[in-house]
Design a protein around this motif. Structure first.
Motif, PDB file in Angstrom:
ATOM      1  N   ASN A  41       2.626 -22.643   4.310  1.00  0.00           N
ATOM      2  CA  ASN A  41       3.420 -23.566   5.003  1.00  0.00           C
ATOM      3  C   ASN A  41       4.531 -24.340   4.255  1.00  0.00           C
ATOM      4  O   ASN A  41       5.615 -24.763   4.841  1.00  0.00           O
ATOM      5  N   HIS A  42       4.376 -24.682   3.073  1.00  0.00           N
ATOM      6  CA  HIS A  42       5.174 -25.079   2.076  1.00  0.00           C
ATOM      7  C   HIS A  42       6.338 -24.284   2.021  1.00  0.00           C
ATOM      8  O   HIS A  42       7.894 -24.689   2.238  1.00  0.00           O
ATOM      9  N   GLN A  43       6.242 -22.945   1.796  1.00  0.00           N
ATOM     10  CA  GLN A  43       7.399 -22.034   1.797  1.00  0.00           C
ATOM     11  C   GLN A  43       8.326 -22.127   3.133  1.00  0.00           C
ATOM     12  O   GLN A  43       9.438 -21.875   3.215  1.00  0.00           O
ATOM     13  N   LEU A  44       7.461 -21.938   4.225  1.00  0.00           N
ATOM     14  CA  LEU A  44       8.056 -22.027   5.696  1.00  0.00           C
ATOM     15  C   LEU A  44       8.793 -23.303   5.475  1.00  0.00           C
ATOM     16  O   LEU A  44      10.028 -23.138   6.443  1.00  0.00           O
ATOM     17  N   ASP A  45       8.267 -24.403   5.085  1.00  0.00           N
ATOM     18  CA  ASP A  45       9.102 -25.776   5.396  1.00  0.00           C
ATOM     19  C   ASP A  45      10.231 -25.554   4.713  1.00  0.00           C
ATOM     20  O   ASP A  45      11.636 -26.045   5.092  1.00  0.00           O
ATOM     21  N   LEU A  46      10.727 -25.066   3.425  1.00  0.00           N
ATOM     22  CA  LEU A  46      11.875 -24.599   2.768  1.00  0.00           C
ATOM     23  C   LEU A  46      12.676 -23.879   3.508  1.00  0.00           C
ATOM     24  O   LEU A  46      13.941 -24.132   3.313  1.00  0.00           O
ATOM     25  N   ARG A  47      12.225 -23.208   4.449  1.00  0.00           N
ATOM     26  CA  ARG A  47      13.276 -22.191   5.366  1.00  0.00           C
ATOM     27  C   ARG A  47      13.649 -22.920   6.447  1.00  0.00           C
ATOM     28  O   ARG A  47      14.549 -22.614   7.367  1.00  0.00           O
ATOM     29  N   ARG A  48      12.848 -23.998   6.802  1.00  0.00           N
ATOM     30  CA  ARG A  48      13.137 -24.643   8.172  1.00  0.00           C
ATOM     31  C   ARG A  48      14.375 -25.586   8.087  1.00  0.00           C
ATOM     32  O   ARG A  48      14.776 -25.886   7.337  1.00  0.00           O
ATOM     33  N   PRO A  49      15.036 -25.609   9.284  1.00  0.00           N
ATOM     34  CA  PRO A  49      16.246 -26.353   9.467  1.00  0.00           C
ATOM     35  C   PRO A  49      16.048 -27.962   9.074  1.00  0.00           C
ATOM     36  O   PRO A  49      14.896 -28.513   9.197  1.00  0.00           O
TER      37      PRO A  49
END
Length: 384
Positions: A41-49
Motif C-alpha cells: 500500500n505504501h508503494q502504491l501511495d508513492l505512485r498515486r497522484p
C-alpha cells in the motif's frame, strides 16, 4: 502481444485503463516470502497522484491477492494481484476516439490491432497499468532488502533544475522511500514543483531525468552478450511508459573523454574488491562488479496536453485538430520513479534467482547446504 517479463521470475501484466481490473501474475517466487500488505500500500501511495502537477484521477488501488498467498506468505505457485478500476470517466474519450493523440500509442495500436483495441484512456498502453508493477515490486523489494540490496530513485533534473547526486547512499535511499516527490535537496524540490505548476498553468507538460541507485548487489550477476545486466534492466525500463532513454554510469557524459579517465581502477579494502570511480555504473562485461549499480532514465513530457494539436482522423484518413479534455498529468516523473524502482527490483530478483537458484530467497535460504558457495561469496566481501 508480449506482456511477460523475466526468465526465472515471470511477471505478466494484464488489464486496461478503463476496464474492471488491472493486475499482474508473478510465477517463480520462492515459497515462504512474507507478503507485507502495508508495504505494498505504501508503494502504491508513492505512485498515486498528488498536488497540482498530477491528474485528478485518484484511484484507491485496493488490491486483491487472488492466488499464491496463504497465511500472508507466498506458496511458490503463481501469485495473482487484482486492482479494481473505480473512477473511470470513459465518456472523456468518446469524442476523440478516432483522433490519434500525438505522443500516444493510439495510431500504432490502431494499426497493430486493426481497431479492436480499447481506446479509453489508452487502454492497455496506459500508465495506469504500472500500478500492477508497483504492487508486484512490493512483494520482492523487502526480500532484496533482507539480502542487503536496496533500490532508490530521485528526480535528477526537471525543467533545467538539477538535484544533488547520491552521496550517503543508504540514508538517501531510505529518505526517498518516505516522500511522494523524490528529490534529495528540499530547496530543489520546491523549485521543481513550482516549475511544473507553471508549465501546467500553460496547458502544457514537462519531463525530466530519473537517477536510480542499487546498493548491495553482489559481483558476478548477469550474462555476457544477450543476457547482460544492462540489457535486462533496459529491456524492462523501456516498457515503462514515457521512458525514452537509459544511461548506465557516466554513459554519454564521458564518452568523449580518454580511457584513462573513464576506466574504474580496482583496489582492495580488506577482503573487498572496490573501484576508485564508478563510471561503468557497477557493471563490467554485462556482469555486476560489486559496486553500486547506477543509471539514469529519460522521462519524456506527458503527451496529454491541453493545447490544440495537429493530428489525423484514423477512420476518415484525414487531417484533423485535437483538443484534449479529461484528467491528465502535466508531469509524470514524480510518479514514475516508484515504477522504475519496482521494475528494477523485479529484474534484480530474476537475475539473482538465475545465478543462485530459487532458494536464494525465502525463510530457508540461509539453511540450505546448496547455498554454501553464495554464503562464502558474501563473507568474502563481494557485497558493497
Amino acid at each position: 502481444m508480449k506482456n511477460s517479463l523475466g526468465e526465472n521470475l515471470t511477471v505478466t501484466i494484464f488489464g486496461e485503463s478503463h476496464g474492471p481490473y488491472i493486475g499482474v501474475v508473478l510465477d517463480g517466487l520462492a515459497p515462504g516470502i512474507p507478503v507485507d500488505k502495508e508495504f505494498i500500500n505504501h508503494q502504491l501511495d508513492l505512485r498515486r497522484p498528488s498536488g497540482k502537477i498530477s491528474t485528478a484521477r485518484v484511484e484507491q488501488d485496493e488490491f486483491i491477492l487472488a492466488s499464491g498467498v496463504f497465511n500472508d506468505k507466498t506458496t511458490g505457485t503463481p501469485l495473482t494481484i487484482l486492482i479494481p478500476n473505480s473512477v473511470q470517466h470513459s465518456k472523456d474519450y468518446e469524442k476523440t476516439a478516432m483522433l490519434a493523440r500525438p505522443g500516444h500509442a493510439d495510431y500504432t495500436a490502431n494499426v497493430k490491432y486493426h481497431g479492436f483495441q480499447d481506446y479509453r484512456g489508452g487502454g492497455h498502453f496506459s500508465g495506469r497499468i504500472t500500478a500492477a508493477l508497483v504492487a508486484a515490486g512490493g512483494i520482492v523489494i523487502p526480500e532484496l532488502a533482507k539480502k542487503g540490496i536496496k533500490i532508490g530513485s530521485h528526480i535528477q533534473s526537471l525543467g533545467g533544475i538539477k538535484d544533488r547526486s547520491f552521496n550517503n547512499y543508504d540514508q538517501d535511499i531510505e529518505a526517498l522511500g518516505k516522500t511522494n516527490f523524490a528529490v534529495l535537496d528540499p530547496e530543489k524540490a520546491a523549485l521543481m514543483k513550482a516549475k511544473a505548476e507553471e508549465i501546467a498553468a500553460e496547458g502544457d507538460s514537462i519531463g525530466g531525468v530519473l537517477e536510480t541507485l542499487v546498493t548491495g548487489m553482489p559481483a558476478g550477476v548477469g550474462e555476457p552478450w544477450f543476457g547482460t545486466l544492462e540489457g535486462l534492466l533496459s529491456y524492462a525500463l523501456f516498457s515503462v511508459p514515457a521512458i525514452k532513454g537509459v544511461q548506465f554510469g557516466s554513459g554519454f557524459d564521458l564518452v568523449d573523454h580518454k580511457g584513462s579517465e573513464f576506466n574504474d581502477p580496482f583496489f582492495m579494502e580488506g577482503n573487498r574488491v572496490l573501484t576508485k570511480s564508478n563510471n561503468n555504473g557497477g557493471i563490467n562485461g554485462g556482469i555486476s562488479n560489486g559496486m553500486p549499480i547506477i543509471f539514469r532514465s529519460a522521462v519524456k513530457p506527458t503527451p496529454s496536453i491541453y493545447k490544440e494539436q495537429d493530428t489525423i482522423n484514423m477512420k476518415e484518413k484525414s487531417d484533423a485538430k485535437l483538443q484534449i479534455e479529461g484528467r491528465h498529468d502535466p508531469a509524470i516523473i514524480h510518479r514514475a520513479r516508484v515504477v522504475v524502482d519496482s521494475v528494477t527490483a523485479l529484474v534484480i530478483y530474476d537475475a539473482l534467482v538465475g545465478r543462485y537458484g530459487t532458494d536464494f530467497f525465502g525463510p530457508y535460504s540461509d539453511k540450505n547446504d546448496d547455498l554454501d558457495l553464495v554464503d562464502q561469496e558474501l563473507d568474502g566481501g563481494e557485497w558493497l
